[in-house]
Design a protein around this motif. Structure first.
Motif, PDB file in Angstrom:
ATOM      1  N   HIS A  22       0.826  -1.218   0.000  1.00  0.00           N
ATOM      2  CA  HIS A  22       0.000   0.000   0.000  1.00  0.00           C
ATOM      3  C   HIS A  22       0.858   1.266   0.000  1.00  0.00           C
ATOM      4  O   HIS A  22       0.494   2.268  -0.610  1.00  0.00           O
ATOM      5  CB  HIS A  22      -0.933  -0.002   1.206  1.00  0.00           C
ATOM      6  CG  HIS A  22      -1.995  -1.069   1.148  1.00  0.00           C
ATOM      7  ND1 HIS A  22      -2.944  -1.099   0.159  1.00  0.00           N
ATOM      8  CD2 HIS A  22      -2.229  -2.144   1.941  1.00  0.00           C
ATOM      9  CE1 HIS A  22      -3.747  -2.148   0.346  1.00  0.00           C
ATOM     10  NE2 HIS A  22      -3.327  -2.809   1.421  1.00  0.00           N
ATOM     11  N   GLY A  23       1.967   1.205   0.690  1.00  0.00           N
ATOM     12  CA  GLY A  23       2.850   2.372   0.743  1.00  0.00           C
ATOM     13  C   GLY A  23       4.237   1.990   0.270  1.00  0.00           C
ATOM     14  O   GLY A  23       4.407   1.253  -0.692  1.00  0.00           O
ATOM     15  N   THR A  24       5.253   2.480   0.979  1.00  0.00           N
ATOM     16  CA  THR A  24       6.617   2.073   0.670  1.00  0.00           C
ATOM     17  C   THR A  24       6.819   0.629   1.110  1.00  0.00           C
ATOM     18  O   THR A  24       6.042   0.085   1.899  1.00  0.00           O
ATOM     19  CB  THR A  24       7.628   2.974   1.387  1.00  0.00           C
ATOM     20  OG1 THR A  24       7.354   2.969   2.790  1.00  0.00           O
ATOM     21  CG2 THR A  24       7.551   4.401   0.870  1.00  0.00           C
ATOM     22  N   THR A  25       7.878   0.001   0.601  1.00  0.00           N
ATOM     23  CA  THR A  25       8.128  -1.391   0.947  1.00  0.00           C
ATOM     24  C   THR A  25       8.613  -1.505   2.399  1.00  0.00           C
ATOM     25  O   THR A  25       9.203  -0.562   2.938  1.00  0.00           O
ATOM     26  CB  THR A  25       9.205  -2.001   0.038  1.00  0.00           C
ATOM     27  OG1 THR A  25      10.453  -1.342   0.292  1.00  0.00           O
ATOM     28  CG2 THR A  25       8.835  -1.839  -1.425  1.00  0.00           C
ATOM     29  N   PRO A  26       8.367  -2.661   3.043  1.00  0.00           N
ATOM     30  CA  PRO A  26       8.900  -2.851   4.392  1.00  0.00           C
ATOM     31  C   PRO A  26      10.420  -2.699   4.441  1.00  0.00           C
ATOM     32  O   PRO A  26      10.963  -2.222   5.438  1.00  0.00           O
ATOM     33  CB  PRO A  26       8.472  -4.288   4.731  1.00  0.00           C
ATOM     34  CG  PRO A  26       7.255  -4.524   3.898  1.00  0.00           C
ATOM     35  CD  PRO A  26       7.495  -3.783   2.625  1.00  0.00           C
ATOM     36  N   TYR A  27      11.104  -3.100   3.379  1.00  0.00           N
ATOM     37  CA  TYR A  27      12.562  -2.929   3.321  1.00  0.00           C
ATOM     38  C   TYR A  27      12.928  -1.450   3.400  1.00  0.00           C
ATOM     39  O   TYR A  27      13.811  -1.051   4.160  1.00  0.00           O
ATOM     40  CB  TYR A  27      13.092  -3.528   2.021  1.00  0.00           C
ATOM     41  CG  TYR A  27      14.582  -3.314   1.798  1.00  0.00           C
ATOM     42  CD1 TYR A  27      15.512  -4.182   2.358  1.00  0.00           C
ATOM     43  CD2 TYR A  27      15.042  -2.242   1.030  1.00  0.00           C
ATOM     44  CE1 TYR A  27      16.873  -3.988   2.160  1.00  0.00           C
ATOM     45  CE2 TYR A  27      16.397  -2.040   0.837  1.00  0.00           C
ATOM     46  CZ  TYR A  27      17.307  -2.910   1.394  1.00  0.00           C
ATOM     47  OH  TYR A  27      18.657  -2.698   1.197  1.00  0.00           O
ATOM     48  N   GLU A  28      12.214  -0.642   2.610  1.00  0.00           N
ATOM     49  CA  GLU A  28      12.474   0.804   2.621  1.00  0.00           C
ATOM     50  C   GLU A  28      12.161   1.406   3.988  1.00  0.00           C
ATOM     51  O   GLU A  28      12.916   2.241   4.499  1.00  0.00           O
ATOM     52  CB  GLU A  28      11.655   1.490   1.532  1.00  0.00           C
ATOM     53  CG  GLU A  28      11.729   3.008   1.548  1.00  0.00           C
ATOM     54  CD  GLU A  28      13.148   3.522   1.365  1.00  0.00           C
ATOM     55  OE1 GLU A  28      13.478   4.543   1.988  1.00  0.00           O
ATOM     56  OE2 GLU A  28      13.929   2.896   0.615  1.00  0.00           O
ATOM     57  N   ASP A  29      11.064   0.967   4.581  1.00  0.00           N
ATOM     58  CA  ASP A  29      10.690   1.492   5.899  1.00  0.00           C
ATOM     59  C   ASP A  29      11.773   1.221   6.937  1.00  0.00           C
ATOM     60  O   ASP A  29      12.021   2.035   7.824  1.00  0.00           O
ATOM     61  CB  ASP A  29       9.370   0.864   6.373  1.00  0.00           C
ATOM     62  CG  ASP A  29       8.187   1.293   5.525  1.00  0.00           C
ATOM     63  OD1 ASP A  29       8.301   2.333   4.836  1.00  0.00           O
ATOM     64  OD2 ASP A  29       7.152   0.597   5.545  1.00  0.00           O
TER      65      ASP A  29
END
Length: 282
Positions: A22-29
């Motif tokens: 839905h938003g940024t990837t968990p990796y990016e977060d």
């Protein structure tokens, strides 16, 4: 025909990774890679500046990790948790090796290549690094004057001032030795920890006694872990010296420093000095 004929295996479709978020990837977060990869703001048209800038930023990240490890070790020593302290020191060895390897992209710079973007640094110099200064403070290389460049950054200045007035990693080691019954002088234990650590003949004698005894003693192993750290710090300083000498010779350094002459003076200093001098008496 046998009733036990092997059944053909049904091919399993490989699992595919989740691609729709839905938003940024968990990796990016977690990693904040988009922030990291957009921090590079070059100031010249020279393609070599990008390598210099990224390498310097990588060094800052390693400084941060190493400070974390040494602060973890210092806290563990205060709490008499020697295995935790040694584990943190040993992790920092691998991190110091990675930090030292950061010189490799810069080690082959010719004077002409460095000069092509040197002006982009302006008054900038590595000795202005606050995180590197915290590393040096943890090693006992204290100097109140090194807070001056950071007066314009209140948070950074406050963190450095706090580090200046806290015991160094080596101070915590010597306090542990004293609690274990070793004859560390009261003058060393009660010294002003905001000042640079100065070698003590009595502390040298303590390390001599430890190294003359059981090599498997936990305090002797602590001494070896500290010596490993000291050796890699010495290699860092020397690699810095060689890279600078190769890139700019004996010219004045950026930020008004004495350049190679200043680095040569730094490279001559031993970290945890009595751990080195005691070896002559074992």
């Amino acid at each position: 025909m046998s009733s036990h004929l092997a059944r053909p295996e049904v091919a399993q479709a490989p699992e595919t990774p989740h691609l729709d978020f839905h938003g940024t990837t968990p990796y990016e977060d977690y990693v904040q890679a988009d922030v990291l990869t957009h921090l590079q703001q070059t100031r010249s048209d020279d393609p070599g500046e990008m390598v210099f800038l990224v390498t310097t930023q990588v060094m800052e990240l390693w400084f941060t990790v190493i400070v974390h490890e040494w602060e973890t070790a210092a806290q563990a020593l205060r709490e008499d948790r020697l295995p935790v302290a040694v584990a943190a020191l040993k992790r920092s060895l691998r991190e110091l090796e990675a930090l030292n390897a950061s010189w490799r992209p810069l080690a082959q710079l010719t004077p002409a290549q460095f000069n092509s973007y040197r002006s982009a640094l302006g008054e900038g110099s590595g000795f202005q690094s606050a995180m590197y200064r915290r590393m040096e403070f943890l090693l006992g290389e204290k100097s109140a004057s090194m807070l001056v460049p950071h007066r314009g950054a209140p948070r950074v200045h406050a963190e450095l001032e706090k580090a200046l007035h806290e015991p160094s990693l080596y101070d915590e080691v010597l306090r542990l030795l004293a609690r274990r019954g070793h004859a560390v002088p009261a003058a060393v234990l009660g010294r002003d920890v905001s000042l640079r650590y100065e070698p003590s003949p009595q502390v040298e004698a303590v390390w001599t006694a430890l190294y003359s005894g059981d090599s498997e003693n936990d305090l002797a192993r602590l001494g070896e872990a500290l010596t490993d750290v000291a050796e890699l710090v010495w290699r860092w300083r020397n690699d810095h010296l060689v890279a600078t000498r190769r890139a700019m010779g004996a010219k004045t350094g950026t930020g008004g420093s004495a350049g190679v002459a200043w680095l040569e003076k730094r490279a001559q200093k031993n970290v945890f000095p009595e751990l080195w001098t005691a070896r002559s008496h074992v």
